[in-house]
Design a protein around this motif. Sequence first.
Motif, PDB file in Angstrom:
ATOM      1  N   VAL A  37     -10.829  -3.106   4.383  1.00 21.96           N
ATOM      2  CA  VAL A  37     -10.590  -2.714   2.994  1.00 21.96           C
ATOM      3  C   VAL A  37     -11.677  -3.360   2.140  1.00 21.96           C
ATOM      4  CG1 VAL A  37      -8.952  -2.783   1.076  1.00 21.96           C
ATOM      5  CG2 VAL A  37      -8.111  -2.545   3.430  1.00 21.96           C
ATOM      6  N   ASN A  38     -12.696  -2.586   1.849  1.00 27.34           N
ATOM      7  CA  ASN A  38     -13.836  -3.115   1.102  1.00 27.34           C
ATOM      8  C   ASN A  38     -13.571  -3.106  -0.396  1.00 27.34           C
ATOM      9  OD1 ASN A  38     -16.450  -1.664  -0.456  1.00 27.34           O
ATOM     10  ND2 ASN A  38     -16.823  -3.676   0.435  1.00 27.34           N
ATOM     11  N   TYR A  39     -14.110  -4.098  -1.077  1.00 21.77           N
ATOM     12  CA  TYR A  39     -14.039  -4.153  -2.533  1.00 21.77           C
ATOM     13  C   TYR A  39     -15.270  -4.896  -3.044  1.00 21.77           C
ATOM     14  CZ  TYR A  39     -12.769  -9.097  -2.161  1.00 21.77           C
ATOM     15  OH  TYR A  39     -12.782 -10.440  -1.894  1.00 21.77           O
ATOM     16  N   ALA A  40     -15.596  -4.664  -4.310  1.00 21.19           N
ATOM     17  CA  ALA A  40     -16.714  -5.369  -4.927  1.00 21.19           C
ATOM     18  C   ALA A  40     -16.233  -6.442  -5.887  1.00 21.19           C
ATOM     19  CB  ALA A  40     -17.618  -4.388  -5.662  1.00 21.19           C
ATOM     20  N   ALA A  41     -15.130  -6.197  -6.593  1.00 20.05           N
ATOM     21  CA  ALA A  41     -14.661  -7.154  -7.596  1.00 20.05           C
ATOM     22  C   ALA A  41     -13.146  -7.356  -7.584  1.00 20.05           C
ATOM     23  CB  ALA A  41     -15.102  -6.695  -8.988  1.00 20.05           C
ATOM     24  N   ASP A  42     -12.394  -6.336  -7.219  1.00 22.87           N
ATOM     25  CA  ASP A  42     -10.939  -6.386  -7.319  1.00 22.87           C
ATOM     26  C   ASP A  42     -10.307  -6.977  -6.060  1.00 22.87           C
ATOM     27  OD1 ASP A  42      -8.302  -6.050  -7.996  1.00 22.87           O
ATOM     28  OD2 ASP A  42      -8.321  -3.856  -7.914  1.00 22.87           O
ATOM     29  N   GLU A  44      -7.697  -8.918  -5.801  1.00 20.84           N
ATOM     30  CA  GLU A  44      -6.235  -8.819  -5.822  1.00 20.84           C
ATOM     31  C   GLU A  44      -5.776  -7.443  -5.337  1.00 20.84           C
ATOM     32  OE1 GLU A  44      -2.490  -9.309  -8.972  1.00 20.84           O
ATOM     33  OE2 GLU A  44      -4.549  -9.757  -9.602  1.00 20.84           O
ATOM     34  N   GLY A  45      -6.448  -6.407  -5.802  1.00 16.28           N
ATOM     35  CA  GLY A  45      -6.092  -5.056  -5.373  1.00 16.28           C
ATOM     36  C   GLY A  45      -6.311  -4.853  -3.888  1.00 16.28           C
ATOM     37  N   ALA A  46      -7.437  -5.377  -3.380  1.00 16.99           N
ATOM     38  CA  ALA A  46      -7.743  -5.233  -1.955  1.00 16.99           C
ATOM     39  C   ALA A  46      -6.714  -5.954  -1.097  1.00 16.99           C
ATOM     40  CB  ALA A  46      -9.143  -5.765  -1.659  1.00 16.99           C
ATOM     41  N   GLU A  47      -6.337  -7.155  -1.499  1.00 13.85           N
ATOM     42  CA  GLU A  47      -5.345  -7.914  -0.735  1.00 13.85           C
ATOM     43  C   GLU A  47      -3.985  -7.229  -0.775  1.00 13.85           C
ATOM     44  OE1 GLU A  47      -5.801 -10.172   1.313  1.00 13.85           O
ATOM     45  OE2 GLU A  47      -7.786 -10.973   0.825  1.00 13.85           O
ATOM     46  N   SER A  48      -3.683  -6.554  -1.870  1.00 19.98           N
ATOM     47  CA  SER A  48      -2.435  -5.799  -1.969  1.00 19.98           C
ATOM     48  C   SER A  48      -2.421  -4.645  -0.970  1.00 19.98           C
ATOM     49  CB  SER A  48      -2.249  -5.263  -3.394  1.00 19.98           C
ATOM     50  OG  SER A  48      -1.088  -4.465  -3.494  1.00 19.98           O
ATOM     51  N   VAL A  49      -3.554  -3.956  -0.840  1.00 15.13           N
ATOM     52  CA  VAL A  49      -3.659  -2.866   0.131  1.00 15.13           C
ATOM     53  C   VAL A  49      -3.504  -3.411   1.551  1.00 15.13           C
ATOM     54  CG1 VAL A  49      -5.176  -1.078   1.089  1.00 15.13           C
ATOM     55  CG2 VAL A  49      -5.092  -1.446  -1.382  1.00 15.13           C
ATOM     56  N   VAL A  50      -4.151  -4.535   1.826  1.00 19.45           N
ATOM     57  CA  VAL A  50      -4.040  -5.166   3.141  1.00 19.45           C
ATOM     58  C   VAL A  50      -2.592  -5.531   3.435  1.00 19.45           C
ATOM     59  CG1 VAL A  50      -4.626  -7.228   4.475  1.00 19.45           C
ATOM     60  CG2 VAL A  50      -6.410  -5.998   3.238  1.00 19.45           C
ATOM     61  N   SER A  51      -1.897  -6.094   2.458  1.00 14.29           N
ATOM     62  CA  SER A  51      -0.495  -6.474   2.648  1.00 14.29           C
ATOM     63  C   SER A  51       0.366  -5.251   2.947  1.00 14.29           C
ATOM     64  CB  SER A  51       0.039  -7.188   1.399  1.00 14.29           C
ATOM     65  OG  SER A  51      -0.598  -8.426   1.207  1.00 14.29           O
ATOM     66  N   THR A  52       0.118  -4.164   2.234  1.00 14.78           N
ATOM     67  CA  THR A  52       0.871  -2.928   2.482  1.00 14.78           C
ATOM     68  C   THR A  52       0.674  -2.451   3.912  1.00 14.78           C
ATOM     69  OG1 THR A  52       0.743  -2.224   0.172  1.00 14.78           O
ATOM     70  CG2 THR A  52       1.120  -0.506   1.800  1.00 14.78           C
ATOM     71  N   ILE A  53      -0.567  -2.467   4.369  1.00 19.02           N
ATOM     72  CA  ILE A  53      -0.877  -2.024   5.726  1.00 19.02           C
ATOM     73  C   ILE A  53      -0.206  -2.922   6.761  1.00 19.02           C
ATOM     74  CG2 ILE A  53      -2.742  -1.839   7.430  1.00 19.02           C
ATOM     75  CD1 ILE A  53      -4.536  -0.860   5.109  1.00 19.02           C
ATOM     76  N   ARG A  54      -0.316  -4.224   6.572  1.00 14.05           N
ATOM     77  CA  ARG A  54       0.268  -5.157   7.533  1.00 14.05           C
ATOM     78  C   ARG A  54       1.791  -5.070   7.551  1.00 14.05           C
ATOM     79  NH1 ARG A  54      -3.598 -10.465   6.334  1.00 14.05           N
ATOM     80  NH2 ARG A  54      -5.461  -9.664   7.419  1.00 14.05           N
ATOM     81  N   ASN A  55       2.387  -4.873   6.391  1.00 16.17           N
ATOM     82  CA  ASN A  55       3.845  -4.749   6.320  1.00 16.17           C
ATOM     83  C   ASN A  55       4.347  -3.504   7.038  1.00 16.17           C
ATOM     84  OD1 ASN A  55       4.104  -7.110   4.838  1.00 16.17           O
ATOM     85  ND2 ASN A  55       4.125  -6.067   2.854  1.00 16.17           N
ATOM     86  N   ARG A  56       3.469  -2.532   7.198  1.00 15.98           N
ATOM     87  CA  ARG A  56       3.828  -1.308   7.918  1.00 15.98           C
ATOM     88  C   ARG A  56       3.440  -1.360   9.394  1.00 15.98           C
ATOM     89  NH1 ARG A  56       1.577   3.048   3.392  1.00 15.98           N
ATOM     90  NH2 ARG A  56       3.195   2.683   1.826  1.00 15.98           N
ATOM     91  N   GLY A  57       2.965  -2.524   9.828  1.00 15.16           N
ATOM     92  CA  GLY A  57       2.635  -2.692  11.235  1.00 15.16           C
ATOM     93  C   GLY A  57       1.197  -2.433  11.591  1.00 15.16           C
TER      94      GLY A  57
END
Length: 252
Positions: A37-42, A44-57
Amino acid sequence: MTSAKPGKGAAIVTGASRGIGAAIAEKLAEDGYGVVVNYAADAEGAESVVSTIRNRGGRAVAVRADVAAPDDVAGMFQRAQQEMGPVTALVNNAGTTGKQARIDEQETADLARLMQVNVIGPMVCARHAVQAMSTAHGGNGGSIVNIASIAARAIPGIPGFVPYATTKGALVTFTRGLSNEVAPEGIRVNSVSPGVIATEMTSASPEAMEAAASSPIGRIGQPEEVAATVSWLVSPAASFVTGSDITVSGGR
């Protein structure tokens, strides 16, 4: 959702901290890829996406890299391989609309930044992807998807967006040329041209809302609809599709 399937490899999605990029990252993780999950500045948003993915397995990692900075891109691909496995998919989604102004009011520095992010950046990312995927370099093949826009052909005349539309046209041209160049080496290259999609950028744009109302389907598109198209393009179901630009625009 099941956990990431073995053998899918790593998928890098640039600009994936929100909007279309986030939806693509989540969908490819669902498909079984280990997702960068690449990001340049955000962050917090990137980590939120990562958390969503990990929570879904699924498997995912957030990696900061400005696609306009070649050293950042090189580091991103290195981390992808180290943490997620061989890179088998790249989605060039990161982009900017640049400064909304007539061409006679544009500053050269703003135009240069627009080109660096929207055109040079995807080319540099693709260079690394080809080096990782190409059978000529010892890879096992893969897929590159460039996120363009119908602005390149359908609405290039909206005041202030001519430079942006130009960069997206360049990305479609790059897609077609690169697809021919690397097809014999096991790499398919396609682009997706979304219309008006429900993101933070479009929700603040009266022009976007007006365009959505004028589409044959009569509504704005959703990021998940673009993600589904990308998912198909990188899958074996699209194994005979390369050099194509798929329009996801509600008929515009």
